[in-house]
Design a protein around this motif. Structure first.
Motif, mmCIF file in Angstrom:
data_model
loop_
_atom_site.group_PDB
_atom_site.id
_atom_site.type_symbol
_atom_site.label_atom_id
_atom_site.label_comp_id
_atom_site.label_asym_id
_atom_site.label_seq_id
_atom_site.Cartn_x
_atom_site.Cartn_y
_atom_site.Cartn_z
ATOM 1 N N ILE A 1 34.524 75.761 -35.424
ATOM 2 C CA ILE A 1 35.150 74.719 -34.608
ATOM 3 C C ILE A 1 34.301 74.520 -33.354
ATOM 4 O O ILE A 1 34.183 75.437 -32.530
ATOM 5 C CB ILE A 1 36.584 75.124 -34.211
ATOM 6 C CG1 ILE A 1 37.433 75.334 -35.469
ATOM 7 C CG2 ILE A 1 37.205 74.071 -33.297
ATOM 8 C CD1 ILE A 1 38.784 75.975 -35.195
ATOM 9 N N PRO A 2 33.670 73.366 -33.189
ATOM 10 C CA PRO A 2 32.848 73.122 -31.996
ATOM 11 C C PRO A 2 33.696 73.213 -30.726
ATOM 12 O O PRO A 2 34.827 72.720 -30.684
ATOM 13 C CB PRO A 2 32.339 71.687 -32.203
ATOM 14 C CG PRO A 2 32.459 71.441 -33.670
ATOM 15 C CD PRO A 2 33.661 72.204 -34.109
ATOM 16 N N MET A 3 33.151 73.867 -29.700
ATOM 17 C CA MET A 3 33.851 74.005 -28.431
ATOM 18 C C MET A 3 32.914 73.638 -27.291
ATOM 19 O O MET A 3 31.725 73.988 -27.326
ATOM 20 C CB MET A 3 34.381 75.434 -28.261
ATOM 21 C CG MET A 3 35.413 75.847 -29.301
ATOM 22 S SD MET A 3 36.192 77.440 -28.942
ATOM 23 C CE MET A 3 34.780 78.550 -29.120
ATOM 24 N N GLU A 4 33.418 72.975 -26.284
ATOM 25 C CA GLU A 4 32.621 72.536 -25.150
ATOM 26 C C GLU A 4 32.791 73.426 -23.921
ATOM 27 O O GLU A 4 31.939 73.479 -23.050
ATOM 28 C CB GLU A 4 32.981 71.088 -24.778
ATOM 29 C CG GLU A 4 32.510 70.054 -25.791
ATOM 30 C CD GLU A 4 30.996 69.913 -25.820
ATOM 31 O OE1 GLU A 4 30.361 70.047 -24.761
ATOM 32 O OE2 GLU A 4 30.448 69.668 -26.907
ATOM 33 N N GLY A 5 33.914 74.098 -23.829
ATOM 34 C CA GLY A 5 34.211 74.911 -22.651
ATOM 35 C C GLY A 5 33.553 76.271 -22.693
ATOM 36 O O GLY A 5 32.685 76.552 -23.527
#
Length: 264
Positions: free
Chosen positions: A231-235
């Protein structure tokens, strides 16, 4: 409706024993607490006994209707004192309704025949997380849930409460060997050698495997996987709660299916 006022009554003791897995297995039953969940269980026709807190029979029209429906189904009805309800229930402050419900376990063959998406849970130990996953699976239209060895008991009181009645709607089974045999693509969530969840085709029969937060998916399932997704995450958070991750994957499966049918 019979009255029970002694915590030593055999009926009370047998119901209270269901807080332990050993007795849930022996009796093939479990406890359901609270109006909403008890109502669902009565509607499903699987309630064996219903305990009503003394003085609350006419607390609301909804509660009265639940009791009447249970009586019409031939459910054993008991009006109990507060000490008795505390003996039976798992919560510190028991609600007005607690039911003994017959276990309904799905056969893996039934899940395979249903097609679609199956959620496979690997060593999920927290009952709250497990219950939340069942509830989310119900909301996402998942065909069924498979619990592998090492998972907490879904029929434990805290897990049952966390499902908010969804345990009564969705088939739950144990084991995984049938997945590939029945054309399911074993899809695991992991970080290494994985593709983005949002760039992976999940529209066919899929067995989505989610592992524990501490250990992830077991090595055997990683080796058996047809697809691996992350799952791509930005934080800056290193990881997601297992129940949250499961929910994201399940709803991405649902999104792809709805898009394929032109419903988005």
């Amino acid at each position: 409706m019979k009255e029970l006022s002694s915590v030593s009554n055999p009926i009370v003791k047998a119901a209270a024993e269901l807080k332990q897995k050993k007795y849930r297995t022996e009796q093939q039953a479990f406890l359901v607490e609270g109006m909403r969940s008890v109502e669902e269980a009565v509607n499903c026709g699987i309630v064996k006994q219903l305990f009503v807190l003394k003085g609350s029979k006419t607390a609301s029209e909804r509660q009265a209707a639940i009791i009447a429906a249970a009586a019409a189904e031939g459910v054993e009805l008991y009006e109990v004192t507060e000490p008795v309800m505390k003996k039976i229930a798992d919560t510190e402050t028991p609600q007005a309704l607690t039911a003994v419900v017959a276990k309904q376990s799905a056969a893996l063959e039934e899940l395979a025949a249903a097609g679609g998406i199956v959620l496979v849970l690997d060593r999920i130990g927290d009952p709250g997380n497990l219950g939340t996953m069942i509830r989310t699976a119900d909301a996402a239209g998942i065909s069924g849930v498979v619990l592998l060895a090492g998972c907490t008991d879904i029929f434990a009181p805290k897990a049952v409460r966390s499902t908010m009645g969804s345990l009564l709607h969705i088939p739950v089974a144990e084991g995984i060997c049938w997945a590939r045999k029945n054309g399911y693509e074993i899809t695991v969530t992991c970080l290494e050698n994985a593709d983005s969840l949002y760039q992976t085709d999940l529209q066919g029969p899929v067995a989505v495997v989610v592992g524990s937060e501490a250990e992830g998916v077991s090595d055997g399932l990683l080796e058996a996987a047809v697809k691996k997704v992350f799952i791509p995450m930005e934080g800056q958070a290193e990881s997601l709660n297992a129940a949250v991750a499961a929910g994201i994957v399940m709803f991405e499966c649902l999104r792809q299916r709805l898009a394929g049918k032109g419903k988005l």
